[in-house]
Design a protein around this motif. Structure first.
Motif, short mmCIF file in Angstrom:
data_model
loop_
_atom_site.label_atom_id
_atom_site.label_comp_id
_atom_site.label_asym_id
_atom_site.label_seq_id
_atom_site.Cartn_x
_atom_site.Cartn_y
_atom_site.Cartn_z
N GLY A 85 -9.97 46.20 -20.31
CA GLY A 85 -10.91 47.04 -19.57
C GLY A 85 -12.18 46.30 -19.19
O GLY A 85 -12.68 46.43 -18.07
N LEU A 86 -12.69 45.50 -20.12
CA LEU A 86 -13.90 44.72 -19.83
C LEU A 86 -13.65 43.68 -18.74
O LEU A 86 -14.51 43.42 -17.90
CB LEU A 86 -14.40 44.03 -21.12
CG LEU A 86 -14.99 44.97 -22.17
CD1 LEU A 86 -15.17 44.23 -23.50
CD2 LEU A 86 -16.31 45.55 -21.71
N LEU A 92 -12.13 44.76 -10.39
CA LEU A 92 -11.62 45.91 -9.65
C LEU A 92 -12.58 46.49 -8.61
O LEU A 92 -12.15 46.88 -7.52
CB LEU A 92 -11.18 47.01 -10.61
CG LEU A 92 -9.82 46.82 -11.30
CD1 LEU A 92 -9.46 48.04 -12.12
CD2 LEU A 92 -8.72 46.53 -10.28
N PRO A 93 -13.90 46.59 -8.89
CA PRO A 93 -14.79 47.18 -7.88
C PRO A 93 -14.76 46.44 -6.54
O PRO A 93 -14.89 47.07 -5.48
CB PRO A 93 -16.17 47.07 -8.53
CG PRO A 93 -15.90 47.09 -9.99
CD PRO A 93 -14.62 46.32 -10.15
N GLU A 94 -14.57 45.11 -6.58
CA GLU A 94 -14.51 44.34 -5.33
C GLU A 94 -13.11 44.36 -4.72
O GLU A 94 -12.94 44.18 -3.51
CB GLU A 94 -14.93 42.88 -5.58
CG GLU A 94 -16.43 42.65 -5.53
CD GLU A 94 -17.11 43.20 -6.77
OE1 GLU A 94 -16.43 43.31 -7.82
OE2 GLU A 94 -18.31 43.53 -6.70
N MET A 95 -12.08 44.55 -5.54
CA MET A 95 -10.70 44.54 -5.04
C MET A 95 -10.34 45.82 -4.30
O MET A 95 -9.52 45.80 -3.37
CB MET A 95 -9.73 44.33 -6.21
CG MET A 95 -9.74 42.93 -6.80
SD MET A 95 -8.61 42.79 -8.21
CE MET A 95 -7.03 43.17 -7.42
N LEU A 96 -10.95 46.94 -4.71
CA LEU A 96 -10.63 48.24 -4.11
C LEU A 96 -11.65 48.62 -3.05
O LEU A 96 -12.80 48.19 -3.09
CB LEU A 96 -10.57 49.32 -5.19
CG LEU A 96 -9.55 49.08 -6.33
CD1 LEU A 96 -9.60 50.20 -7.34
CD2 LEU A 96 -8.14 48.92 -5.77
N LEU A 104 -14.08 53.16 -12.41
CA LEU A 104 -13.47 54.25 -13.16
C LEU A 104 -12.18 53.80 -13.84
O LEU A 104 -11.94 54.13 -15.02
CB LEU A 104 -13.20 55.44 -12.23
CG LEU A 104 -12.90 56.79 -12.89
CD1 LEU A 104 -14.06 57.22 -13.77
CD2 LEU A 104 -12.62 57.83 -11.82
N ILE A 105 -11.36 53.03 -13.15
CA ILE A 105 -10.11 52.54 -13.73
C ILE A 105 -10.40 51.62 -14.91
O ILE A 105 -9.77 51.73 -15.98
CB ILE A 105 -9.26 51.81 -12.67
CG1 ILE A 105 -8.76 52.80 -11.61
CG2 ILE A 105 -8.07 51.09 -13.32
CD1 ILE A 105 -8.07 52.15 -10.42
N ALA A 106 -11.36 50.71 -14.74
CA ALA A 106 -11.71 49.78 -15.81
C ALA A 106 -12.21 50.54 -17.04
O ALA A 106 -11.83 50.24 -18.18
CB ALA A 106 -12.77 48.79 -15.33
#
Length: 392
Positions: A85-86, A92-96, A104-106
């Motif tokens: 998660g860390l 993830l914020p830059e990938m999506l 939120l996913i992380a």
């Protein structure tokens, strides 16, 4: 060769440090995330809600699978999820297309790890052949506080030296701790929670126990009383009191954690001389006083003192409830600890969520939100009154 359970207890101490990392690192970034990704206070509140909400769901489900797959496998999985998660938090914020979805996913991934840790660590220590388990439990839970202190202090130092824009590097460094401890849990001895000749209470028996439901109420209020201030301490100090980001982190969540850890260490050292129930009742009253000081004081210094008082007051509430439950319901087993953790995480979600929601309705006034959360220590006092025969 006799198993060395000291190594097991030390791994459990680090396990609570891991949980402190997953619960307290992102709150230090609330203002930064809000600015960098253009997300609202309500969305920030949703991150807190999902963190503890998913931990709650894991607590609920774990009662059915931990005994089947074993404590060791579950403990290793908890650390893998916490580290993952860390790490995902940084990519993830830059990938999506929607950065908030990535965050939120992380959060949900490391929340699953945190939820497992909450269910596993306390019963593993209770199962270890040690004297005075109430003291051991209080010392164990103090490591959550020292982990929180370390997260705040080291993160603040990193932000000061490297710049808060490089927070992703720090997230990866924090991820190394669950990786290390997961490897440690592959090797340490783990004792059974209930001996083979004794059978734990069945779920129907546990649910039918009136004392069980009282402890569930106490755990909800303990978690809410603690996290209602802890999760918002940095933002409150920075925005509500008008001080800098660095001073906000040091004076808010770190002072809160130091005082909470001090309370737990104090009971860990002198617990055999103290009536636990009376100590918790006094602490709940002090918690109400601290909420009033934080929310009603016009002076920033008094508000910060209130944060410290709150940390001191809530320190014994969570481990104290676990200890009293273990004494009062002897054959509760994994299911009891799982449901108590569920109740605690429900409180951890409800407290900060109530603060954030009320604050949003009062023009982002965090003082109004914290004042509303005073309902939780009030319920604690009601649950601890002498008419409720809780073993202390």
């Amino acid at each position: 060769m006799k198993p060395n359970y000291n190594r097991t207890i030390h791994a459990c101490f680090i396990g609570y440090i891991v949980q402190a990392i997953v619960n307290n690192f992102v709150p230090l970034l609330f203002i930064t995330l809000q600015t960098s990704y253009s997300i609202s206070l309500r969305q920030i509140t949703l991150l807190v809600t999902f963190n503890f909400g998913l931990q709650l769901l894991v607590d609920l489900l774990s009662a059915g699978f931990i005994d089947k797959i074993g404590y060791r496998v579950s403990a290793v999985a908890a650390h893998v999820l916490s580290a993952a998660g860390l790490i995902l938090l940084t990519v993830l914020p830059e990938m999506l297309s929607d950065p908030f979805t990535g965050l939120l996913i992380a959060v949900m991934v490391y929340a699953a790890g945190g939820g497992l840790l909450e269910v596993l660590i306390s019963p593993i220590v209770v199962a270890c052949p040690t004297d005075n388990k109430e003291k051991a439990m209080s010392i164990l839970h103090s490591f959550y506080c020292w982990g929180q202190v370390g997260v705040v202090l080291l993160s603040t130092l990193f932000f000061r030296l490297a710049g808060i824009e490089h927070w992703k590097i720090l997230a990866l460094l924090w991820a190394l701790i669950p990786v290390f401890n997961g490897i440690l849990f592959l090797k340490v001895p783990i004792a059974p929670l209930i001996s083979e000749e004794n059978e734990g209470l069945k779920l129907k028996e546990l649910i039918g126990n009136k004392m069980f439901w009282l402890f569930m109420l106490l755990m909800v209020c303990a978690g809410a009383s603690e996290q209602a201030v802890s999760q918002w301490a940095s933002a409150f100090a920075e925005r509500g009191l008008g001080i800098s980001k660095t001073m906000g982190d040091l004076a808010g969540p770190m002072m809160f954690a130091v005082m909470m850890g001090t309370s737990r260490l104090f009971y860990g050292k002198y617990g055999e001389k103290i009536n636990l129930k009376r100590f918790m009742l006094f602490s709940s009253i002090l918690c109400i006083v601290s909420y009033l000081v934080i929310s009603l004081s016009p002076f920033p210094v008094l508000g910060l003192i209130g944060c410290g008082l709150c940390g001191l007051s809530v320190g014994i509430l969570w481990p104290g409830t676990f200890s009293m439950a273990a004494l009062s319901i002897r054959r509760g087993g994994t299911a009891m600890f799982a449901f108590l953790a569920l109740a605690g995480d429900l409180g951890c979600s409800a407290g900060p969520t109530l603060v954030g929601s009320v604050s949003s309705n009062f023009d982002n006034n965090l003082k109004a939100g914290i004042l509303a959360a005073i309902i939780f220590p009030i319920f604690l006092i009601v649950g601890l009154l002498p008419k409720n025969r809780v073993t202390s």
